[in-house]
Design a protein around this motif. Structure first.
Motif, mmCIF file in Angstrom:
data_model
loop_
_atom_site.group_PDB
_atom_site.id
_atom_site.type_symbol
_atom_site.label_atom_id
_atom_site.label_comp_id
_atom_site.label_asym_id
_atom_site.label_seq_id
_atom_site.Cartn_x
_atom_site.Cartn_y
_atom_site.Cartn_z
ATOM 1 N N ASP A 126 33.636 61.685 20.365
ATOM 2 C CA ASP A 126 34.520 61.550 21.520
ATOM 3 C C ASP A 126 35.663 62.553 21.360
ATOM 4 O O ASP A 126 36.741 62.227 20.836
ATOM 5 C CB ASP A 126 35.067 60.124 21.600
ATOM 6 C CG ASP A 126 35.973 59.913 22.815
ATOM 7 O OD1 ASP A 126 36.131 60.863 23.616
ATOM 8 O OD2 ASP A 126 36.529 58.803 22.963
ATOM 9 N N PRO A 127 35.471 63.798 21.818
ATOM 10 C CA PRO A 127 36.485 64.851 21.616
ATOM 11 C C PRO A 127 37.843 64.523 22.226
ATOM 12 O O PRO A 127 38.866 65.016 21.752
ATOM 13 C CB PRO A 127 35.857 66.070 22.307
ATOM 14 C CG PRO A 127 34.390 65.785 22.339
ATOM 15 C CD PRO A 127 34.280 64.305 22.501
ATOM 16 N N GLY A 128 37.851 63.664 23.242
ATOM 17 C CA GLY A 128 39.099 63.330 23.909
ATOM 18 C C GLY A 128 40.072 62.563 23.031
ATOM 19 O O GLY A 128 41.260 62.466 23.358
ATOM 20 N N ARG A 129 39.589 62.034 21.905
ATOM 21 C CA ARG A 129 40.484 61.282 21.019
ATOM 22 C C ARG A 129 41.486 62.190 20.320
ATOM 23 O O ARG A 129 42.548 61.726 19.895
ATOM 24 C CB ARG A 129 39.681 60.519 19.955
ATOM 25 C CG ARG A 129 38.882 59.348 20.492
ATOM 26 C CD ARG A 129 38.318 58.531 19.343
ATOM 27 N NE ARG A 129 39.383 57.881 18.562
ATOM 28 C CZ ARG A 129 39.172 57.213 17.437
ATOM 29 N NH1 ARG A 129 37.935 57.133 16.939
ATOM 30 N NH2 ARG A 129 40.173 56.631 16.790
ATOM 31 N N LEU A 130 41.150 63.462 20.165
ATOM 32 C CA LEU A 130 42.025 64.357 19.422
ATOM 33 C C LEU A 130 43.154 64.885 20.304
ATOM 34 O O LEU A 130 42.919 65.409 21.390
ATOM 35 C CB LEU A 130 41.224 65.533 18.864
ATOM 36 C CG LEU A 130 42.044 66.601 18.120
ATOM 37 C CD1 LEU A 130 42.761 65.991 16.916
ATOM 38 C CD2 LEU A 130 41.152 67.749 17.678
ATOM 39 N N VAL A 131 44.361 64.745 19.820
ATOM 40 C CA VAL A 131 45.543 65.274 20.513
ATOM 41 C C VAL A 131 46.316 66.143 19.530
ATOM 42 O O VAL A 131 46.579 65.721 18.395
ATOM 43 C CB VAL A 131 46.464 64.146 21.023
ATOM 44 C CG1 VAL A 131 47.727 64.724 21.661
ATOM 45 C CG2 VAL A 131 45.719 63.274 22.026
ATOM 46 N N VAL A 132 46.660 67.351 19.959
ATOM 47 C CA VAL A 132 47.553 68.173 19.152
ATOM 48 C C VAL A 132 48.964 67.620 19.285
ATOM 49 O O VAL A 132 49.468 67.428 20.401
ATOM 50 C CB VAL A 132 47.520 69.653 19.606
ATOM 51 C CG1 VAL A 132 48.686 70.428 18.995
ATOM 52 C CG2 VAL A 132 46.199 70.298 19.215
ATOM 53 N N GLY A 133 49.586 67.337 18.148
ATOM 54 C CA GLY A 133 50.992 66.956 18.105
ATOM 55 C C GLY A 133 51.689 67.969 17.217
ATOM 56 O O GLY A 133 51.940 67.705 16.037
ATOM 57 N N HIS A 134 51.943 69.145 17.784
ATOM 58 C CA HIS A 134 52.450 70.267 16.990
ATOM 59 C C HIS A 134 53.965 70.194 16.859
ATOM 60 O O HIS A 134 54.687 70.330 17.848
ATOM 61 C CB HIS A 134 52.053 71.600 17.638
ATOM 62 C CG HIS A 134 52.728 72.777 17.015
ATOM 63 N ND1 HIS A 134 53.588 73.598 17.716
ATOM 64 C CD2 HIS A 134 52.696 73.254 15.749
ATOM 65 C CE1 HIS A 134 54.041 74.540 16.907
ATOM 66 N NE2 HIS A 134 53.521 74.361 15.711
#
Length: 293
Positions: A126-134
């Motif tokens: 489920d690629p949508g689970r990944l969020v960049v928090g830079h």
């Protein structure tokens, strides 16, 4: 809340300190042999500069856990903050492993400074689970976190999480390598290099110019609001039409409309007064520390 920090370089150690200072249990993993010692040293070093925290490092370390593997670190946590090497294949394998081992509702976040979430999540179910928090380094001190992700739900959840840490999360609406802050920093630094290499100014002279002009200004209002206030009663529209012929007329029109919508001209006098107060505070602080370079 229990949080996993995967990767204990400078950024991972900074995140760990902040999350501990905010009252969370933090489980850290990294293959470095000195992991436990490195985390303890970093917490002792960083704690005095965590905004709003007045406690002692030892009380934070009671909520620190060291994990021997990624799978052990992310099991049963509410959020994962990844801070591994900036290598795409490594990230792809890592996030696939994190997704399998972490709870289904755990936030999966990456501190990547340049890679896009769509490229890093290629091997996730489920690629949508990944969020960049830079974060802008160091994250325990500098407020900004740039959020990029495919799922509005996950981005919204990530935003709430970072707000709870006292951060200033800003959603980046399109994927772009380097995100936003680093791209701005790169453009400015390239011109700094050019000016010094051409002999226009020395390195220290350029630093003095930035820290006593745009550095002070942008710390309080940012580039668009700075020019909107600088344009007087006509705001950004007046400023661009008189001093920015390099900006196409149709772009000037769109930007001026946006500026007047988000920064109504009727309130600019009040904004300018607030800007001036904040700038004076920064200048006064710099003057007090003038003997340190």
């Amino acid at each position: 809340m229990k949080i996993a920090v995967v990767g204990a370089g400078t950024i991972g150690l900074s995140w760990t300190t902040l999350m501990l200072a905010k009252g969370h249990t933090v489980r850290v993993t990294d293959p470095r042999p000195d992991l436990a010692e490195a985390v303890r040293d970093a917490v002792h070093e960083f704690v005095p500069t965590v905004p709003g925290f007045a406690g002692e490092a030892e009380e934070l370390l009671s909520r620190l856990e060291i994990a021997g593997s990624v799978e052990e670190a992310v099991g049963g946590v509410h959020a994962v903050q990844e801070n591994g090497p900036e290598r795409l294949e490594f990230k792809q394998e890592l996030f696939a492993a994190i997704e399998k081992a972490a709870p289904a509702e755990a936030l999966i976040l990456s501190s990547t400074s340049g890679l896009t979430p769509s490229s890093m999540s290629a091997r996730m179910a489920d690629p949508g689970r990944l969020v960049v928090g830079h974060p802008f380094n160091p994250p325990h001190l500098i407020p900004l976190v740039e959020l990029v992700g495919a799922s509005e739900r996950e981005v919204a959840r990530a935003k709430e999480f970072y707000l709870s840490l006292g951060k200033v999360p800003v959603v980046v609406h399109k994927e772009v390598r380097g995100h936003v802050a680093n791209r701005l920093q790169r453009v400015l630094f390239e011109e700094c290099v050019n000016l010094v290499e051409q002999g226009v100014v020395s390195m220290t002279e350029l630093d003095d110019i930035v820290t006593n002009s745009v550095g002070v200004r942008w710390a309080t209002v940012g580039p668009f609001l700075a020019f909107h206030l600088g344009g007087g009663p006509g705001g950004l529209r007046h400023m661009m039409s008189h001093l920015m012929p390099y900006v196409p007329a149709e772009v000037q029109e769109r930007l001026a409309d946006q500026a007047e919508a988000v920064y109504p001209l009727a309130s600019n006098e009040e904004r300018a007064a607030r800007r001036d107060r904040q700038q004076l505070e920064i200048i006064s602080s710099k003057e007090r520390d003038d003997d340190v370079r």
